[in-house]
Enzyme design. Sequence first.
Site, PDB file in Angstrom:
ATOM      1  N   CYS A  89      -2.204 -15.042   4.798  1.00  0.00           N
ATOM      2  CA  CYS A  89      -2.198 -16.408   4.084  1.00  0.00           C
ATOM      3  C   CYS A  89      -3.552 -16.263   3.286  1.00  0.00           C
ATOM      4  CB  CYS A  89      -2.347 -17.493   5.222  1.00  0.00           C
ATOM      5  SG  CYS A  89      -2.147 -19.091   4.678  1.00  0.00           S
ATOM      6  N   HIS A 208       2.459 -16.438   8.905  1.00  0.00           N
ATOM      7  CA  HIS A 208       1.415 -15.980   9.790  1.00  0.00           C
ATOM      8  C   HIS A 208       2.164 -15.220  11.229  1.00  0.00           C
ATOM      9  CE1 HIS A 208      -1.985 -18.307   8.499  1.00  0.00           C
ATOM     10  NE2 HIS A 208      -1.190 -18.883   8.121  1.00  0.00           N
ATOM     11  N   GLU A 210       0.897 -13.769  13.674  1.00  0.00           N
ATOM     12  CA  GLU A 210      -0.025 -13.918  14.808  1.00  0.00           C
ATOM     13  C   GLU A 210       0.121 -15.365  15.759  1.00  0.00           C
ATOM     14  OE1 GLU A 210      -2.469 -16.148  11.530  1.00  0.00           O
ATOM     15  OE2 GLU A 210      -0.987 -14.550  11.834  1.00  0.00           O
TER      16      GLU A 210
END
Length: 237
Positions: A89, A208, A210
């Site tokens: 990002c 994302h 994660e």
Amino acid sequence: MKFGVVIFPGSNCDRDMLDALQYDLNQEVVPLWHKSEDISSFTTEDCIVLPGGFSYGDYLRCGAIARFSPVMKQVIAFANDGGKVYGVCNGFQILCESGLLPGALLRNERQQYICKNIYIKPGGFYREQLLEDAGRFQEVYKIPIAHGEGRYYADPETLAQLKANGQIIFRYCDEAGNETPESNPNGATDHIAGISNAQRNVFGMMPHPERACSAVLGNEDGKKILTSLLMAGQLVS
């Protein structure tokens, strides 16, 4: 393998990345403050991560100020020496601003901030060398996005080079893997959600992973992505 996660003023996904790497993937992780001018403890077998957020308030352009942060001089040298660098990002935006990745991230097509789950599918060297070698051909991942300037753009010549070199590693799609106008959340060129450099040691993506690494969160597709990258010669083939 050791990971260094850079923390800029305005980073807000650094803890997500630290926790995912340390607790979900069982990796050694070290937080790196943006003013650090010494990353000599990291070798080219390690990886520096630029997390998501709003570095320096996203003034000027997203990532434009962070590119000049003291640590970035070291990160650029690290990448040029063959070290692995991964941006998510805002981290992707910083990599493009710093010249480590080609192209640019523009305002979303409808000029609106988007925060939701989307689908992406692998391409380029990620698909060919990570998935097909393992007999996994049709992987589609559900991954969160959260950005206002995530529309990837590259001029026709650069885009042709990305395709020829297998550098487009993720594209937006629907749940079945189809690339449709509706499945391209920000209007990115050629549905591009993530790319690598020509040497395949630097790469970035807008979604994302994660944030999708734990069964507690009801989604482990992000863990699949990070694990596959780790298995591929520690982020490169």
